[in-house]
Design a protein around this motif. Sequence first.
Motif, PDB file in Angstrom:
ATOM      1  N   PHE A   1      36.091  51.730  57.086  1.00  0.00           N
ATOM      2  CA  PHE A   1      36.243  50.364  57.618  1.00  0.00           C
ATOM      3  C   PHE A   1      37.699  49.927  57.614  1.00  0.00           C
ATOM      4  CE2 PHE A   1      36.813  48.132  53.553  1.00  0.00           C
ATOM      5  CZ  PHE A   1      36.225  48.999  52.646  1.00  0.00           C
ATOM      6  N   ASP A   2      37.927  48.930  58.419  1.00  0.00           N
ATOM      7  CA  ASP A   2      39.217  48.242  58.428  1.00  0.00           C
ATOM      8  C   ASP A   2      38.970  46.846  57.882  1.00  0.00           C
ATOM      9  OD1 ASP A   2      41.004  50.104  59.527  1.00  0.00           O
ATOM     10  OD2 ASP A   2      40.168  49.752  61.521  1.00  0.00           O
ATOM     11  N   LYS A   3      40.003  46.134  57.712  1.00  0.00           N
ATOM     12  CA  LYS A   3      39.914  44.706  57.375  1.00  0.00           C
ATOM     13  C   LYS A   3      39.155  44.449  56.072  1.00  0.00           C
ATOM     14  CE  LYS A   3      40.574  43.697  62.037  1.00  0.00           C
ATOM     15  NZ  LYS A   3      40.301  43.515  63.309  1.00  0.00           N
ATOM     16  N   ALA A   4      37.871  44.073  56.182  1.00  0.00           N
ATOM     17  CA  ALA A   4      37.173  43.652  54.969  1.00  0.00           C
ATOM     18  C   ALA A   4      35.699  44.006  55.060  1.00  0.00           C
ATOM     19  CB  ALA A   4      37.333  42.151  54.777  1.00  0.00           C
ATOM     20  N   ILE A   5      35.047  44.037  53.908  1.00  0.00           N
ATOM     21  CA  ILE A   5      33.621  44.385  53.873  1.00  0.00           C
ATOM     22  C   ILE A   5      32.929  43.545  52.798  1.00  0.00           C
ATOM     23  CG2 ILE A   5      33.975  46.287  52.222  1.00  0.00           C
ATOM     24  CD1 ILE A   5      31.809  47.834  53.760  1.00  0.00           C
ATOM     25  N   ILE A   6      31.702  43.108  53.101  1.00  0.00           N
ATOM     26  CA  ILE A   6      30.912  42.433  52.063  1.00  0.00           C
ATOM     27  C   ILE A   6      30.290  43.529  51.209  1.00  0.00           C
ATOM     28  CG2 ILE A   6      29.012  40.842  51.563  1.00  0.00           C
ATOM     29  CD1 ILE A   6      29.282  39.799  54.463  1.00  0.00           C
ATOM     30  N   ARG A   7      30.637  43.540  49.941  1.00  0.00           N
ATOM     31  CA  ARG A   7      30.135  44.593  49.072  1.00  0.00           C
ATOM     32  C   ARG A   7      28.761  44.251  48.516  1.00  0.00           C
ATOM     33  NH1 ARG A   7      32.256  49.503  49.690  1.00  0.00           N
ATOM     34  NH2 ARG A   7      34.485  49.592  49.326  1.00  0.00           N
ATOM     35  N   ASN A   8      28.562  42.984  48.240  1.00  0.00           N
ATOM     36  CA  ASN A   8      27.371  42.618  47.512  1.00  0.00           C
ATOM     37  C   ASN A   8      27.147  41.122  47.598  1.00  0.00           C
ATOM     38  OD1 ASN A   8      25.994  41.851  44.824  1.00  0.00           O
ATOM     39  ND2 ASN A   8      25.755  44.062  45.026  1.00  0.00           N
ATOM     40  N   VAL A   9      25.881  40.716  47.588  1.00  0.00           N
ATOM     41  CA  VAL A   9      25.582  39.274  47.574  1.00  0.00           C
ATOM     42  C   VAL A   9      24.556  38.994  46.481  1.00  0.00           C
ATOM     43  CG1 VAL A   9      24.667  37.311  48.867  1.00  0.00           C
ATOM     44  CG2 VAL A   9      25.907  39.107  50.081  1.00  0.00           C
ATOM     45  N   GLN A  10      24.810  37.976  45.708  1.00  0.00           N
ATOM     46  CA  GLN A  10      23.787  37.497  44.776  1.00  0.00           C
ATOM     47  C   GLN A  10      23.361  36.102  45.224  1.00  0.00           C
ATOM     48  OE1 GLN A  10      25.044  36.514  40.801  1.00  0.00           O
ATOM     49  NE2 GLN A  10      22.947  36.303  40.064  1.00  0.00           N
ATOM     50  N   VAL A  11      22.072  35.934  45.437  1.00  0.00           N
ATOM     51  CA  VAL A  11      21.602  34.602  45.806  1.00  0.00           C
ATOM     52  C   VAL A  11      21.012  33.961  44.553  1.00  0.00           C
ATOM     53  CG1 VAL A  11      20.168  33.254  47.362  1.00  0.00           C
ATOM     54  CG2 VAL A  11      21.097  35.445  48.123  1.00  0.00           C
ATOM     55  N   GLU A  12      21.739  32.978  44.068  1.00  0.00           N
ATOM     56  CA  GLU A  12      21.320  32.334  42.820  1.00  0.00           C
ATOM     57  C   GLU A  12      20.554  31.063  43.160  1.00  0.00           C
ATOM     58  OE1 GLU A  12      23.428  30.981  38.627  1.00  0.00           O
ATOM     59  OE2 GLU A  12      24.658  31.301  40.389  1.00  0.00           O
TER      60      GLU A  12
ATOM     61  N   GLU B   1      30.655  39.227  47.159  1.00  0.00           N
ATOM     62  CA  GLU B   1      31.790  40.050  46.733  1.00  0.00           C
ATOM     63  C   GLU B   1      32.345  40.687  47.997  1.00  0.00           C
ATOM     64  OE1 GLU B   1      30.568  41.558  42.262  1.00  0.00           O
ATOM     65  OE2 GLU B   1      30.806  43.024  43.872  1.00  0.00           O
ATOM     66  N   ILE B   2      33.581  40.311  48.329  1.00  0.00           N
ATOM     67  CA  ILE B   2      34.167  40.817  49.574  1.00  0.00           C
ATOM     68  C   ILE B   2      35.414  41.617  49.240  1.00  0.00           C
ATOM     69  CG2 ILE B   2      35.182  40.167  51.800  1.00  0.00           C
ATOM     70  CD1 ILE B   2      33.611  37.530  51.596  1.00  0.00           C
ATOM     71  N   GLU B   3      35.465  42.820  49.743  1.00  0.00           N
ATOM     72  CA  GLU B   3      36.676  43.605  49.535  1.00  0.00           C
ATOM     73  C   GLU B   3      37.513  43.517  50.802  1.00  0.00           C
ATOM     74  OE1 GLU B   3      36.222  47.587  48.065  1.00  0.00           O
ATOM     75  OE2 GLU B   3      38.244  48.108  48.743  1.00  0.00           O
ATOM     76  N   SER B   4      38.751  43.132  50.620  1.00  0.00           N
ATOM     77  CA  SER B   4      39.616  43.008  51.788  1.00  0.00           C
ATOM     78  C   SER B   4      40.775  43.998  51.677  1.00  0.00           C
ATOM     79  CB  SER B   4      40.155  41.575  51.868  1.00  0.00           C
ATOM     80  OG  SER B   4      40.982  41.464  52.989  1.00  0.00           O
ATOM     81  N   LEU B   5      41.160  44.567  52.816  1.00  0.00           N
ATOM     82  CA  LEU B   5      42.262  45.538  52.777  1.00  0.00           C
ATOM     83  C   LEU B   5      43.621  44.849  52.858  1.00  0.00           C
ATOM     84  CD1 LEU B   5      40.900  48.509  54.921  1.00  0.00           C
ATOM     85  CD2 LEU B   5      40.536  47.976  52.519  1.00  0.00           C
ATOM     86  N   SER B   6      43.602  43.563  53.206  1.00  0.00           N
ATOM     87  CA  SER B   6      44.874  42.841  53.255  1.00  0.00           C
ATOM     88  C   SER B   6      44.617  41.356  53.036  1.00  0.00           C
ATOM     89  CB  SER B   6      45.532  43.045  54.614  1.00  0.00           C
ATOM     90  OG  SER B   6      44.648  42.546  55.595  1.00  0.00           O
ATOM     91  N   GLU B   7      45.708  40.617  52.891  1.00  0.00           N
ATOM     92  CA  GLU B   7      45.568  39.167  52.765  1.00  0.00           C
ATOM     93  C   GLU B   7      45.199  38.619  54.135  1.00  0.00           C
ATOM     94  OE1 GLU B   7      48.777  37.665  49.989  1.00  0.00           O
ATOM     95  OE2 GLU B   7      48.731  36.168  51.619  1.00  0.00           O
TER      96      GLU B   7
END
Length: 859
Positions: free
Chosen positions: A220-231, A247-253
Amino acid sequence: MSVRIYTILLITVSMIMSCNQPENIIEKELSDNWSFKQTSKENWLPAEVPGCVHTDLLANGEIEDPFYRLNEHDLQWIDKVDWEYKTTFNAGPSIIEKGKIELHFKGLDTYAEVFLNDEKILSADNMFREWTVDCKELLIPGNNTLRILFRSPVQVGLEKHDALDYTFPDPPNDLAEIGQVEGNKRISIFSRKAQYHFGWDWGPRFVTNGVWKPIILRAFDKAIIRNVQVEQMELTDESADLLAHLEIESLSETTVNAICLIDGVESFSRKTELEEGLNKVVLPLEIQDPEKWWPNGLGDQHMYNLTFQIHEENNTISECQERIGLRTIEIVQEPDSAGTSFYFKVNGHPVFMKGANYIPQDAFVTRVTPGKYDYIIQSAVDANMNMLRVWGGGIYEYDIFYDLCDEKGILVWQDFMFACAMYPGDDHFLENVRQEAVDNIKRLRNHPCIALWCGNNECLSAWYNWGWKDAVEERQGKEVADLIWKAYDDNYHKILPLAVKENDQRFYWASSPSARTGIPENWVEGDVHYWGVWWGKEPFSYYRTQVPRFMSEYGFQSFPEMSTINKFTIEEDHDIYSDVMKSHQRSSIGNETIELYMLWDYKKPKDFPMQLYVGQLTQAEGIKIAMEGHRKAMPYCMGSLYWQIDDCWPVASWSSIDYFGKWKAQQYYAVKAFQDILVSPELNDETIDVYVVSDRLDPVEGKLKMDLVQFDGNIHWQKEMNVNIKANTSQLVFSTDKDKLNGNYNENECLLSTKLIIDDKEYSANILYFLPPKDLELPDPNLVYDIQEEGDTYIIQISSDVLAKNIYLSTGDIEGIISDNYYDLLPGEKKTITFKPEGKISAEELKDNMKIISLVDSY
Ligand code: BMA
């Protein structure tokens, strides 16, 4: 009973949690081109991934069916050697050019060294963990090779065992005999791997190796949603307040828009600044007039589909879907006059838990099809269950298991994977466990079906009540005992509860059974495993008096039916003491205990098939006493989970459904004993007492009809009365002095029929006998039946002139589903059942293969 479908279903549920990724993300499952070989040999053979060494050897014709006759014994070499798997896969420019490329191993069983293009990228040592490895540097355009070396878990276990200067307690006898030990060394505890692989008192010993869950190549490029917790913050009839933690992992600001759609409708969006690396983003969500999720029997299982997206300049760059159900759940432990309560409160109502313990459905987990998952969970629903306990000696189940439990309203008592042992407590082991817990809590926490997390199965009882603590102190000294206990304390009282607290909202219970944290079981608080019946040879009637606050295990063995036996034996094996049958009986006291209880109540069966049939009746009648007894004792007792609903191979066991999906008598009995409104007559020393138990949340009016019937049809006494069936209560509705009924009947030829009529229909029926079946003067019934074809189902009507006890209809080699079996037919009564064959068959074929017997035919 609704129809159970035993076919491979095209189930979409497993995809529901998955991420339907936009162009920014490429995901590719590496399931092709695999081959495998024994490390020390040269010949590569085709392999299935996911799969395991045993099933790959079988598919290649290298070994015989491991479950057939005594084949298991010849296959024990497989787990003592190392194995290697390899594949090649293509990485095209669209992948190579991405900013981040990773390999995601969803499950490796167990000691796996992974090499990408001959460079080692991972050393895995826990079957239950997920591993993600960055591989951008090593990946080349075009063909890449992935090679996985699996070390023998037996050899690794031995090394770990021998490296210690003290030993852990020996396993219980049965497990030692089966293979939890190599020589006299208990090795299973050193590996984070399904413990039943090393053999159990209902399971074979096949210590597998392999890739048991998919491997995903992700770029992937840019960013990815790694995980979601619905509380779920608050749930009322008016609204549900939720917080979605992304939880979002981003490759850049960068700046993105984080969006949530509920059932396709955008309900929240927020501009969010992302930093390079892992970001936590919280979205508050609200659902107006929420529809709740209810356990089976109390309402619908409404689910909401939540879609989370991140947008960059109006382009979706990552998307993730979660399916949630809204319900509150608490475990209520309040002091009362007897001790402390232990019950589940769902959506504000105390709910009696009816169900069973669940073990992996196969010794080789990768071959359990979606259809088989659906079948077992639907069978639980059909038996009016609302809870299954995923027992700690198996696996954290595949997603599909929990998806189906969500859909069908089956709550899950989820053990962490530790059973009947003391485990190591060194830093590496504990950190490995912590990661395993976090991975699985994160994977499962959005499922409404998960009711609680439980640290282990019977490890606390083993330490204090099975003499382990004393034995260690005596043989190795107090210091070693303290060290082993410290490992227990660290694992179940610190590491696991913290992992639950940090990643989920649910209740954590340290051990099943236990009274409280670190305090072994007792009868007035917590949960209990009662094995006085079976191990203690106590009579079935003890189930009425040995009643705890929550019964999470009890059970009795039986053999599978003849059609199942025929699948793994030949005729000369048809004796329960033949080598083959003994090898498919893993309890050291199994056969003798079945026979003992059987002969307490039944005449000696005349042959092997009748022994199987009467054995199933013995189990069903015994467990019926428990199921009904626990329910009658509500609200003191608020749960009844018998041991065990399923099997992992064809075997004599405590199961109510055998490996091939055949319902044993007990499963049919559970349908009735767990019905939401139950009539249950009870014979006591002086009195006959009739109880009505209701799990419904509203009261209902009913009529109780009681008949004292002679086996030939003559009626000695009758009574009808109105009953106000109170909500969620057990009531004694009728009691009489035994002798007062009518002095003029013989106990050996009469029964008391009790029927509860609701809305002019017979809702629940139950029969009381005054003597055990062997002392009854059973007439030889003239069974008349009629078969009608209706679409793909046969309607079979059976009637009898006199009492026909425990009618058993078998269809021989014709596979299919029979709606009811092993029931008693009252004189003059007609019963309609259905048979749904697996394939197409004619009425003639069915008639030729069908056999109907009753108890008098067994001796
Ligand atoms: C219980 C379980 C299992 C076992 C069963 C039957 O204690 O937790 O360990 O298979 O009893 O013995």
